[in-house]
Design an enzyme around this catalytic site. Structure first.
Site, short mmCIF file in Angstrom:
data_model
loop_
_atom_site.label_atom_id
_atom_site.label_comp_id
_atom_site.label_asym_id
_atom_site.label_seq_id
_atom_site.Cartn_x
_atom_site.Cartn_y
_atom_site.Cartn_z
CG HIS A 272 43.57 39.67 47.18
ND1 HIS A 272 42.89 38.60 46.66
CD2 HIS A 272 43.34 40.69 46.32
CE1 HIS A 272 42.26 38.98 45.55
NE2 HIS A 272 42.52 40.23 45.33
N GLY B 2 44.05 32.95 48.61
CA GLY B 2 42.65 32.61 48.86
C GLY B 2 41.96 31.96 47.67
CB ALA C 125 38.80 27.29 35.52
CD GLU C 126 40.78 29.84 40.83
OE1 GLU C 126 39.66 29.31 40.71
OE2 GLU C 126 40.96 31.07 40.74
#
Lengths: 324, 308
Positions: A129, A85, A59-60
């Site tokens: 990535h 990303g 949960a950025e």
């Protein structure tokens, strides 16, 4: 002196920061038991406990939002975004809240949050990535954006970032995590906002940061064999820019190449070229040339060697600025 | 606090002067803003809380000075129920001297003491979780209160925040002002399932309150607030309200019938009818007070942005 990889140097820096200040927290996806995908937080949860090294849900936005709240009440959270990303879901909190709250409050409200982002390609991974999203954040007023390129800087810069009262986006050059160098534990480093001349030269100035510093140093060594004296500057701070060091060098060499992995179009190189033309115009012998990624999504790993700037592309740019 | 609900007049319990006075202060403040806009003396944008004033007044009665309050785009009432500084808020909205944030924040970004608002839906909730965690560690018993709307439940950050709040036992009071409409989109067109069901999905206690009676709301809220404080956990209080005004200014897309229904649900005429003498006295008091404040702020010089 201790020989450390860049990842271990960051780990030791975080450890020192947590030792120095009980308000320092580490949070992110898999930063605890696993110690992070790149092991940058290895062992920290074991030593500092689950209250200070927090494994979060995926949960950025929630991670950065929660960190802002913790910082509002006195903590100094260091958030790991697992990969470049993955920072985009958090962009809302970083751009709309973290960057702006201190400015809106005219500095009364301090948000000492560090957002660590492993960045760049070259590890044979996938698009999200391998990206270099720094320009999104340098474009945002209110954030400090820094990038380390080597273990010595990594060790001190992460500690300085944690001590700094401004919100900081801290880029770590993913493919250099395993590079080794002698690090003097406990020693201070160059201040966070300063650029560093990492190789002196008289003919051309190469400006780079993060993973491209090493590429530029290697290019400068090859150029020397051809009798060309190339200076390399590690920007370290991407916002604000240390224009003093940059201008001093370019005024002396009269030629400059900017190198970054991120796409050239509206990348940081464009800002640098503009600033250099404004400050060094009468000493320039050639236009500032930019070397960087292409305006495409980051390619699959089998194509990335064509995407990433390398020795050939940097040396070609050096030839071009010298041809004027 | 035990509220003895008796002496019901037209379905309302007797109201304290302090509460009704605050509700009317917010009402007159919001109306004054719309008038200033009409006259071209105020620009930018604003979202008034007409019809919802009683909610923050009820909630604030249960808050401790050390609690933290997070507000949203419709936040003037949240601020005025907590801070008796209508002049500083008006100056903030108008960018005049004496503004609560030097005029930098404006209507939607107010930072004052333990009050913080933001205009982007759902953004405050993860921040409130962080503050709640800090309060839990340092001053147990204190909580973070976040006001959101029914429309906010479309935002993903709400679920990230609720998940973390429940996992980490954050003392968080989520007050949902359910006015049934997200700008122009009715709840039925933007919210599947229910807020109760969504809270239940996280195992978070939820209670829905239908009343406009400030005492009843407070009495029904109190057990939830106590739960958040004593057991350190998130709770969701959903309060049915009616948005008596437009979303912003003159942008109401509701049908005449819907507007009539919203007006009928408004607390203000009901309190006026139930307690005519008390209402008239306090109404006049607040009308005059806000009128004086508007006159005063209008002639102030522009606020100065100085970094401290």
């Amino acid at each position: 002196m201790t020989v450390l990889t860049l990842a271990k140097a960051l780990n030791e820096g975080l450890r020192a920061a947590m030792d120095a200040d009980p308000k320092v927290l580490v949070m992110g996806e898999d930063v605890g038991k696993l110690g992070g995908v790149f092991r940058v937080t290895d062992g920290l949860q074991k030593d500092f406990g689950e209250d200070r090294v927090i494994d979060t849900p995926l949960a950025e936005s929630g991670i950065i939002g929660t960190a802002i709240g913790l910082a509002l009440r006195g903590y100094r959270p260091v958030c790991e975004i697992q990969f470049d990303g993955f920072v985009f879901p958090a962009a809302d909190q970083i751009i709309t809240q973290l960057a702006k709250m201190p400015l809106r409050s005219l500095g009364k409200l301090k948000l000492p949050v560090v957002v660590r982002i492993p960045c760049g390609g070259g590890i044979g991974a996938v698009e999200h990535h391998s990206e270099s999203p720094e320009a999104y954040f340098t474009h945002t007023a209110g954030l400090r954006v820094v990038a380390c390129s080597n273990p010595v800087d990594a060790y001190t810069m992460i500690q300085d970032a944690v001590r700094c009262d401004d919100p900081i986006v801290f880029f770590e050059p993913k493919r250099r995590y395993w590079d080794k160098a002698d690090v003097e534990l406990g020693a201070p480093g160059l201040p966070l906002g300063k650029a560093k001349v990492v190789r002196s030269g008289n003919d051309v100035t190469l400006l780079a940061y993060g993973p491209m510093v090493k590429t530029c140093l290697e290019s400068a060594a090859v150029a020397e064999e051809d009798g060309r004296s190339v200076e390399v500057i590690d920007l370290r701070s991407l916002s604000p820019l240390d224009m003093g060091v940059i201008a001093e060098s370019v005024n002396r060499t009269g030629r400059c190449v900017v190198v970054h992995e991120a796409p050239v179009f509206t990348g940081l190189g464009g800002e640098l070229a503009a600033r250099i033309s404004e400050t060094c115009f009468f000493r320039l012998e050639s236009p500032v040339i930019r070397v960087g990624g292409f305006s495409t999504p980051y390619p699959p790993s089998r194509l990335e060697e064509h995407y990433l700037p390398d020795l050939d592309r940097v040396l070609d740019a050096v030839d071009r600025v010298l041809a004027y | 606090m035990v509220v003895v609900i008796e002496e019901r007049v037209l379905g309302l319990t007797p109201v304290a002067d302090a509460d009704l006075g605050r509700m009317l202060r917010i009402r007159h403040f919001e109306r004054a803003l719309l008038r200033l806009f009409e006259r071209g003396q105020l620009n930018g944008t604003t979202h008034t809380c007409l019809g919802q004033e009683h909610v923050p007044v009820a909630v604030s009665g249960l808050l401790d000075p050390d609690d933290y309050v997070f507000s949203n785009h419709r936040g003037h009432g949240h601020f005025l129920a907590r801070h008796d500084q209508p002049d500083a808020l008006l100056a903030e909205i108008m960018g005049r001297a004496g503004a609560v944030c030097n005029g930098v924040g404006g209507s939607q970004h107010v930072y004052h003491g333990r009050f913080l608002s933001t205009g982007v839906q759902g953004e405050s909730l993860p921040v409130a979780v962080g503050v709640a965690l800090r309060l839990k560690r340092v001053t147990p018993g204190r909580l973070a209160c976040a006001y959101i709307g029914d429309g906010t439940w479309g935002e993903g950050s709400v679920y990230e925040a609720l998940n973390m709040a429940q996992l980490w036992r954050a003392p968080l009071l989520v007050v949902v002002e359910h006015n049934g409409i997200a700008q122009s989109t009715p709840t039925t067109a933007q919210l599947s399932g229910s807020i109760a069901g969504r809270a239940a999905g996280f195992g978070i206690p939820h209670h829905r309150i239908e009343s406009v009676d400030v005492n009843v709301i407070r009495a029904e809220l109190e057990p939830l607030v106590t739960l958040a404080r004593t057991e350190s956990r998130p709770v969701v209080a959903e309060i049915a309200v009616h948005r008596a005004g437009p979303h912003s200014k003159g942008d109401d897309t509701r049908t005449p019938a819907e507007l009539v229904a919203a007006a009928q649900g408004d607390w203000q005429p009901r309190y006026a009818e139930a307690f005519p003498a008390q209402f008239a006295r306090l109404d006049e008091e607040q009308r005059a007070s806000i009128g004086r404040i508007v006159d005063d702020v209008l002639i102030r010089p522009a606020s100065v942005w100085e970094r401290s």
